[in-house]
Write a protein that holds these residues in place. Structure first.
Motif, short mmCIF file in Angstrom:
data_model
loop_
_atom_site.label_atom_id
_atom_site.label_comp_id
_atom_site.label_asym_id
_atom_site.label_seq_id
_atom_site.Cartn_x
_atom_site.Cartn_y
_atom_site.Cartn_z
N GLN A 93 0.80 -1.21 0.00
CA GLN A 93 0.00 0.00 0.00
C GLN A 93 0.84 1.27 0.00
N HIS A 94 0.55 2.13 -0.95
CA HIS A 94 1.16 3.46 -0.97
C HIS A 94 0.46 4.30 0.09
N LEU A 95 1.22 4.71 1.10
CA LEU A 95 0.63 5.46 2.22
C LEU A 95 0.74 6.97 2.04
N TYR A 96 1.97 7.48 1.91
CA TYR A 96 2.18 8.92 1.94
C TYR A 96 3.13 9.34 0.83
N THR A 97 2.93 10.58 0.38
CA THR A 97 3.65 11.12 -0.77
C THR A 97 4.55 12.28 -0.35
N ALA A 98 5.79 12.26 -0.82
CA ALA A 98 6.70 13.38 -0.64
C ALA A 98 7.27 13.75 -2.01
N VAL A 99 6.35 13.99 -2.95
CA VAL A 99 6.71 14.43 -4.30
C VAL A 99 6.14 15.82 -4.49
N THR A 100 7.01 16.82 -4.49
CA THR A 100 6.58 18.21 -4.62
C THR A 100 6.51 18.60 -6.09
N ALA A 101 5.97 19.79 -6.34
CA ALA A 101 5.75 20.22 -7.71
C ALA A 101 7.04 20.25 -8.53
N ASP A 102 8.18 20.57 -7.90
CA ASP A 102 9.43 20.64 -8.65
C ASP A 102 9.98 19.26 -9.01
#
Length: 339
Positions: free
Chosen positions: A249-258
């Motif tokens: 399961q993909h829980l949390y995202t740390a992919v910002t716009a840049d």
């Protein structure tokens, strides 16, 4: 044989192995029912636990984790958030469930005017009539997105929307690598920095840094992947292995716009899907969204070829009329665009 009920004010009050044995031997048990996840929620979010346990001859056979959550000026007893919950039993199912529900009613006191079960598995529908008899209504406020990994990568790729396939292809046009990060305090702190920016961008509250730090307790269940390109991290995803339900399961995202120019979402999902296939998981979860095809998050996840599955939520007021007032408030909030 008589069954005994215990009301627990902390997961620390039970034997870890016995609690997890119930989770592992119950068809509806999932990673979020496990001792380690509940311990992380207790320690990292400082939420008041009000768990319930049913035993037979001194051995736990059914559990229902709960936490007190604020709901405006009143409180709600939730099973559970973050994560999914609901009652689970490994034997004496009907009587054990009745005892769990009786105990939950006792635990709703003071400011607690509602209680809610946020379930993961649609098989919880087996309890629908029993819950209705106890005054619970079922609603759908969100859905999850699931990929069937037993089809293999080639079939999954073929089933993706052309935009997603192009994103993967374009991401592969530059040099990159996806790295499995060590689950250290430094990595989780760096993850939280960008995760908080993402949540701010979408207008949602981020979980506190203390909760992510507690996920080190689940070291064998938590995986962090990062995309490396041009000598730096270009986004990270955090996953939990739900071995009980054979899902990654993909829980949390740390992919910002840049990070978008590096096609971080597509490349991280591709790597994680392949990783999960190689390890024999049956399902890949892209987690939740509002159940609305017009929503951007819904469309993004659907474009991966994932199947939207309603998340069943049972709730009731205590006293019962309180739920009508809550639903009216929800209707007004949607109508006037308030969170």
């Amino acid at each position: 044989m008589s069954l005994e009920v215990e009301q627990l004010d902390s997961i620390d009050a039970v034997n870890r192995n016995q609690w997890n044995s119930v989770v592992e031997q119950s068809e509806l048990g999932c990673v979020f029912h496990r001792y380690e996840w509940l311990r992380a929620v207790e320690a990292g979010l400082d939420r008041e636990p009000r768990h319930v346990l049913v035993s037979k001859k001194g051995n736990p056979i059914a559990v229902l984790p709960n936490f007190v959550a604020e709901l405006g000026p009143v409180d709600q007893l939730k099973s559970i958030e973050p994560g999914y919950g609901g009652p689970i039993a490994m034997t004496d199912e009907e009587r054990a469930l009745e005892l769990l529900l009786d105990a939950v009613a006792d635990r709703c006191d003071g400011r607690i005017l509602f209680n809610q079960f946020r379930t993961y598995d649609q098989e919880y529908v087996r309890y629908h009539n029993l819950l209705r008899e106890r005054g619970y209504d079922v609603v759908v406020h969100s859905c999850r997105f699931t990929l069937d990994l037993t089809r293999g990568w080639d079939a999954i790729l073929e089933g993706m929307h052309g935009e997603r396939r192009r994103g993967i292809r374009r991401g592969r046009e530059r040099e990159f690598e996806v790295v499995e990060e060590p689950l250290t305090a430094a990595v989780l702190s760096d993850f939280h920095d960008d995760y908080a920016r993402v949540m701010d961008r979408v207008g949602m509250d981020a979980l506190p840094r203390s909760f992510l730090a507690e996920l080190q307790r689940l070291e064998d269940r938590i995986t962090v992947f990062s995309l490396r390109a041009d000598g730096a991290r270009r986004g990270m995803y955090l996953y939990v292995s739900d071995d009980e339900q054979s899902s990654f399961q993909h829980l949390y995202t740390a992919v910002t716009a840049d990070h978008f120019e590096y096609r971080a979402p597509e490349l991280l999902h591709e790597h994680a899907i392949r990783w999960a296939i190689d390890r024999g998981y049956k399902a890949y979860e892209l987690r939740g969204s509002t159940p609305d095809f017009r929503n951007g998050v819904f469309s993004f996840k659907e474009y991966f070829g994932a199947r939207p599955i309603p998340l069943l939520l049972w709730e009731r007021g205590r006293p019962a009329p309180a739920l009508s007032a809550l639903n009216l408030g929800r209707t007004l909030s949607r109508r006037f665009g308030r969170s």
